[in-house]
Motif scaffolding. Structure first.
Motif, short mmCIF file in Angstrom:
data_model
loop_
_atom_site.label_atom_id
_atom_site.label_comp_id
_atom_site.label_asym_id
_atom_site.label_seq_id
_atom_site.Cartn_x
_atom_site.Cartn_y
_atom_site.Cartn_z
N LEU A 155 0.83 -1.20 0.00
CA LEU A 155 0.00 0.00 0.00
C LEU A 155 0.87 1.26 0.00
N TRP A 156 1.91 1.27 0.81
CA TRP A 156 2.81 2.42 0.90
C TRP A 156 3.48 2.69 -0.45
N SER A 157 3.74 1.65 -1.21
CA SER A 157 4.37 1.79 -2.53
C SER A 157 3.45 2.48 -3.52
N ASN A 158 2.14 2.41 -3.29
CA ASN A 158 1.16 3.07 -4.14
C ASN A 158 0.76 4.37 -3.46
N LYS A 159 1.49 5.45 -3.74
CA LYS A 159 1.30 6.71 -3.03
C LYS A 159 -0.12 7.27 -3.17
N GLU A 160 -0.72 7.12 -4.34
CA GLU A 160 -2.07 7.64 -4.55
C GLU A 160 -3.08 6.92 -3.64
N GLU A 161 -2.99 5.59 -3.60
CA GLU A 161 -3.90 4.82 -2.75
C GLU A 161 -3.64 5.08 -1.27
N TRP A 162 -2.36 5.19 -0.90
CA TRP A 162 -2.00 5.49 0.49
C TRP A 162 -2.61 6.83 0.91
N THR A 163 -2.48 7.84 0.07
CA THR A 163 -3.02 9.16 0.36
C THR A 163 -4.53 9.11 0.48
N ARG A 164 -5.20 8.42 -0.44
CA ARG A 164 -6.64 8.30 -0.41
C ARG A 164 -7.11 7.65 0.90
N LYS A 165 -6.48 6.55 1.26
CA LYS A 165 -6.88 5.85 2.49
C LYS A 165 -6.57 6.67 3.73
N SER A 166 -5.47 7.41 3.70
CA SER A 166 -5.12 8.27 4.84
C SER A 166 -6.16 9.35 5.04
N ILE A 167 -6.58 9.98 3.94
CA ILE A 167 -7.59 11.05 4.04
C ILE A 167 -8.91 10.47 4.53
N LEU A 168 -9.32 9.33 4.00
CA LEU A 168 -10.56 8.71 4.45
C LEU A 168 -10.49 8.33 5.93
#
Length: 79
Positions: free
Chosen positions: A53-66
């Motif tokens: 997940l950390w390797s996919n910065k876009e998905e990491w950011t999305r999940k962090s914001i949610l």
């Protein structure tokens, strides 16, 4: 984990003292009150998921914001 047990069990990190970590070994192998050994594989599996997940910065950011958006207001404890 087994490699760690052997490593400090042979005194490699305790100047040759093979008894220094024996109480920890005994506790983990006979009691394991915090279920460290029982849950170790699931911990490793989850770490691998987090790494992907950390390797996919876009998905990491999305999940962090949610995750942050889903929290209730933070109120510090009153003394």
């Amino acid at each position: 984990m087994k490699k760690c047990f052997r490593h400090y069990g042979f005194g490699k990190i305790s100047d040759g003292d093979t008894e220094l970590f024996r109480p920890i070994n005994k506790n983990l192998l006979q009691q394991d009150p915090y279920l460290l050994l029982k849950n170790y594989q699931s911990y490793l599996d989850y770490q691998e998921q987090l790494h992907k997940l950390w390797s996919n910065k876009e998905e990491w950011t999305r999940k962090s914001i949610l995750n942050i958006a889903g929290r209730e207001n933070f109120l510090p404890p009153f003394s």
